[in-house]
Design a protein around this motif. Structure first.
Motif, PDB file in Angstrom:
ATOM      1  N   LEU A 286     -11.295   1.088   3.815  1.00 48.71           N
ATOM      2  CA  LEU A 286     -11.817   1.289   5.478  1.00 48.71           C
ATOM      3  C   LEU A 286     -10.526   1.421   6.227  1.00 48.71           C
ATOM      4  N   ARG A 287      -9.607   2.187   5.861  1.00 48.03           N
ATOM      5  CA  ARG A 287      -8.328   2.485   6.353  1.00 48.03           C
ATOM      6  C   ARG A 287      -8.486   2.481   7.965  1.00 48.03           C
ATOM      7  N   SER A 288      -9.424   3.144   8.497  1.00 48.08           N
ATOM      8  CA  SER A 288      -9.416   3.327  10.039  1.00 48.08           C
ATOM      9  C   SER A 288      -9.795   2.153  10.548  1.00 48.08           C
ATOM     10  N   LEU A 289     -10.666   1.352  10.004  1.00 53.83           N
ATOM     11  CA  LEU A 289     -11.214   0.334  10.813  1.00 53.83           C
ATOM     12  C   LEU A 289      -9.880  -0.869  10.661  1.00 53.83           C
TER      13      LEU A 289
ATOM     14  N   ALA B 113      -7.394   0.021  13.225  1.00 51.20           N
ATOM     15  CA  ALA B 113      -7.855  -0.417  14.659  1.00 51.20           C
ATOM     16  C   ALA B 113      -7.552  -1.856  14.929  1.00 51.20           C
ATOM     17  N   ILE B 114      -7.767  -2.416  13.736  1.00 54.44           N
ATOM     18  CA  ILE B 114      -7.484  -4.140  14.109  1.00 54.44           C
ATOM     19  C   ILE B 114      -5.824  -4.358  14.078  1.00 54.44           C
ATOM     20  N   ASN B 115      -5.191  -3.724  13.181  1.00 51.94           N
ATOM     21  CA  ASN B 115      -3.696  -4.154  13.039  1.00 51.94           C
ATOM     22  C   ASN B 115      -3.038  -2.735  12.233  1.00 51.94           C
ATOM     23  N   GLU B 116      -2.392  -1.961  13.222  1.00 48.98           N
ATOM     24  CA  GLU B 116      -1.855  -0.713  12.479  1.00 48.98           C
ATOM     25  C   GLU B 116      -0.720  -0.972  11.600  1.00 48.98           C
ATOM     26  N   ASN B 117      -0.146  -2.235  11.731  1.00 50.43           N
ATOM     27  CA  ASN B 117       1.158  -2.751  10.975  1.00 50.43           C
ATOM     28  C   ASN B 117       0.372  -2.643   9.249  1.00 50.43           C
ATOM     29  N   TRP B 118      -0.921  -2.950   9.321  1.00 50.60           N
ATOM     30  CA  TRP B 118      -1.461  -3.441   8.061  1.00 50.60           C
ATOM     31  C   TRP B 118      -1.588  -1.884   7.141  1.00 50.60           C
ATOM     32  N   THR B 119      -2.116  -1.117   8.093  1.00 50.02           N
ATOM     33  CA  THR B 119      -2.153   0.395   7.529  1.00 50.02           C
ATOM     34  C   THR B 119      -0.815   0.932   6.843  1.00 50.02           C
ATOM     35  N   SER B 120       0.578   0.527   7.518  1.00 50.28           N
ATOM     36  CA  SER B 120       1.729   0.990   7.023  1.00 50.28           C
ATOM     37  C   SER B 120       2.118   0.659   5.890  1.00 50.28           C
ATOM     38  N   MET B 121       1.482  -0.695   5.311  1.00 56.49           N
ATOM     39  CA  MET B 121       2.100  -1.164   4.140  1.00 56.49           C
ATOM     40  C   MET B 121       1.622  -0.448   2.849  1.00 56.49           C
ATOM     41  N   VAL B 122       0.396   0.433   3.167  1.00 57.78           N
ATOM     42  CA  VAL B 122      -0.280   1.275   2.226  1.00 57.78           C
ATOM     43  C   VAL B 122      -0.285   2.875   2.942  1.00 57.78           C
ATOM     44  N   ARG B 123       0.974   3.436   2.760  1.00 58.10           N
ATOM     45  CA  ARG B 123       0.878   4.580   3.500  1.00 58.10           C
ATOM     46  C   ARG B 123       0.047   5.642   2.747  1.00 58.10           C
ATOM     47  N   GLN B 124       0.069   5.800   1.455  1.00 53.95           N
ATOM     48  CA  GLN B 124      -0.539   6.639   0.608  1.00 53.95           C
ATOM     49  C   GLN B 124      -1.178   5.805  -0.348  1.00 53.95           C
ATOM     50  N   ASP B 125      -2.601   6.021  -0.412  1.00 51.60           N
ATOM     51  CA  ASP B 125      -3.443   5.485  -1.652  1.00 51.60           C
ATOM     52  C   ASP B 125      -3.117   6.077  -2.961  1.00 51.60           C
ATOM     53  N   PHE B 126      -3.207   5.226  -4.121  1.00 54.89           N
ATOM     54  CA  PHE B 126      -2.891   5.709  -5.341  1.00 54.89           C
ATOM     55  C   PHE B 126      -4.312   6.156  -5.932  1.00 54.89           C
TER      56      PHE B 126
END
Length: 536
Positions: free
Chosen positions: A365-368, A371-384
């Motif tokens: 749910l990366r996009s969701l 949208a809530i907190n863009e800092n959270w997506t930066s912690m996992v920049r690329q999926d394994f």
């Protein structure tokens, strides 16, 4: 005293829960909620790093007492409170570095499964021999939690709190489902025994069938555990191997350790050279192979020659193959990979982690979430990406199974290394993100359960600790501290025989899920017939 018999085919009627009025009545109505949350907390206290495994029994006894005879709506609420009392402290480590948001979200979701289990336990609590049905319902809830959402989260299985308990040998009989079932059954059996004692004091009579069921619910798990001790052995069956576990440590704990990737690699190489010096000085025997932890080289050695040179130098210094935890990219796919690095031939075998961690190694749910907190997506920049094959390294004839970190929580991920020939198991891990929390001890307990479950030595190399060597009977014979560089060397047995748990695989869990479904179906049918009779 009068002893009366109860028809086996008829449900055992539960006492109604009184609802007195006034302030005292309101306090009494809050008592079940408080008791349920307290029992959940008691269950948490039974888990590592504490060795109070036996507290799981009164925790389930109290939970059963609170739920017995409740309506589905009330049981949902009480089950949810039990789940919060258990999971809030158990999983607090998930918020050590990222704040309380993800921790609370995880607990709120996972407690829903326990709420549903509570409703199921309340439904079957009206049946004869209800502790059996209720314990099966709990294991069915664990089975669902281990699979959904996002391929499951089995952390908090009852079995994982029993590494020091008398029920541990049952892991060899049927794995974590049978071990957990025995503990929960015994707890609910104590609840039923206490209820019957109270009933005897009130009515001067005891129903024979209910008393027999309560007695067997307590006695059978204990007797089964004692009998299962014959399955537990640490004798060598295919010779022995001298294994070395290297813990290089990290520059600092938390998420920032990853910014020091070269330092982490250098630390593990340096500790391996210290191991080589100890071997040359005769302080420790020469190992047959060396095990490094997960993420010991987050610099891709296939892409960066300087990282490959560091690993190669360490392997040549110790003179034996080294299993290195690397982060590599192949054909655009990012992989958490174990690499067997031979001192002469270089990298010879690899294993790619198959059960990658949601929100840690890939972001659902990366996009969701962004949208809530863009800092959270930066912690996992690329999926394994996930690997597709079980990991078993053949090291000079010794077969070492691999279950990387998070995979140790999943029954299938450990079992299929043994079914593919593993004579011992390595669980390379990286717990540096979670600082000095209880997480590392909870995970270490999982490895102890796996050792008994499959009758294999388990080595646990961890970047920052606790690293350990575990015998096939679940004993820890070597261990390190946390956030210290260290190495462990020990001769361990290689085993080829399989336990019933290894042979049966998922079948005991399926059987218990079917028992749970049968109990809930019986309870639903009985309730429907009772309503129809009332309408008539």
């Amino acid at each position: 005293m009068t002893v009366t018999a109860t028809s086996v085919g008829q449900p055992d009627r539960a006492e109604p829960h009184p609802a007195p009025g006034g302030r005292a009545g309101r306090l009494l109505r809050l008592a079940p909620a408080a008791a349920s949350a307290f029992c959940g907390l008691l269950l948490y206290v039974s888990f590592p790093p504490r060795t109070l495994w036996w507290l799981a029994l009164p925790a389930f006894a109290g939970f059963g007492w609170v739920l017995r005879g409740r309506s589905a709506k009330a049981a949902l609420g009480l089950g949810y409170l039990f789940g919060l009392g258990f999971l809030l402290p158990l999983l607090v480590w998930t918020g050590v570095e990222v704040g309380p948001g993800p921790w609370l979200a995880l607990v709120v979701i996972e407690a829903v499964f326990i709420a549903l289990v509570g409703a199921g336990v309340a439904a079957v609590s009206r049946l004869p021999a209800w502790p059996v049905w209720a314990a099966a319902v709990w294991i069915a809830g664990e089975a669902v939690r281990a699979r959904v959402p996002f391929r499951g989260f089995p952390w908090g299985k009852i079995a994982f709190g029993q590494a020091d308990g008398v029920f541990l040998p049952l892991a060899a009989v049927g794995g974590t489902p049978v071990l957990g079932f025995a503990v929960v059954l015994c707890g609910f059996g104590l609840c039923e025994a206490g209820r019957l004692i109270a009933e005897r004091r009130r009515t001067r009579s005891v129903r024979r069938a209910a008393a027999t069921a309560a007695l067997l619910s307590v006695a059978v798990p204990v007797a089964g555990a004692l009998a299962a001790r014959a399955l537990v052995s640490d004798a060598a069956e295919d010779g022995t191997a001298t294994v070395a576990v290297v813990q290089g440590n990290v520059p600092r704990s938390g998420l920032e350790f990853n910014a020091q990737r070269r330092a982490v690699l250098d630390y593990h190489a340096r500790e391996t050279r210290k191991l080589a010096a100890d071997v040359e000085a005769g302080r420790v025997p020469r190992p047959d192979y060396v095990l490094w932890p997960e993420n010991s080289s987050d610099i891709d050695p296939f892409e960066y020659p300087d990282a490959a040179a560091v690993i190669e130098e360490a392997a040549r210094a110790v003179g034996v193959p080294v299993s290195v935890g690397g982060v590599v990219e192949k054909d655009g796919r990012l992989l958490n990979e174990q690499i067997l690095w031979d001192p002469v031939e270089g990298p010879t075998q690899t294993y790619d982690k198959r059960q990658v961690q949601p929100f840690g190694e890939y972001l659902p749910l990366r996009s969701l979430i962004g949208a809530i907190n863009e800092n959270w997506t930066s912690m996992v920049r690329q999926d394994f990406s996930r690997g597709g094959k079980p990991g078993v390294f053949d090291i000079h004839g010794a077969k070492v199974g691999l279950a990387t970190c998070y995979e140790a929580a999943f029954d299938w991920a450990v079992r299929d290394t043994v079914t593919h020939g593993a004579e011992m198991i390595s669980v390379p891990s990286n717990n540096a993100t979670f600082d000095r929390s209880e997480m590392t001890y909870q995970q270490l307990a999982m490895s102890r359960i796996r050792a008994v479950e499959h009758s294999r030595t388990v080595a646990v190399p961890v970047t920052s600790g606790v690293s350990a060597i575990i015998m096939p009977d679940g004993r820890i014979t070597r261990r390190t501290g946390m956030f210290v560089p260290a190495h462990l060397v020990q001769k361990v047995p290689l085993r080829t025989s399989t336990t019933p748990a290894t042979e049966l695989g998922v079948l005991p869990e399926i059987a218990l899920v079917l028992v749970a479904a049968g109990g809930i179906g019986w309870a639903a049918g009985t309730g429907l017939r009772a309503r129809r009779a009332g309408d008539a």
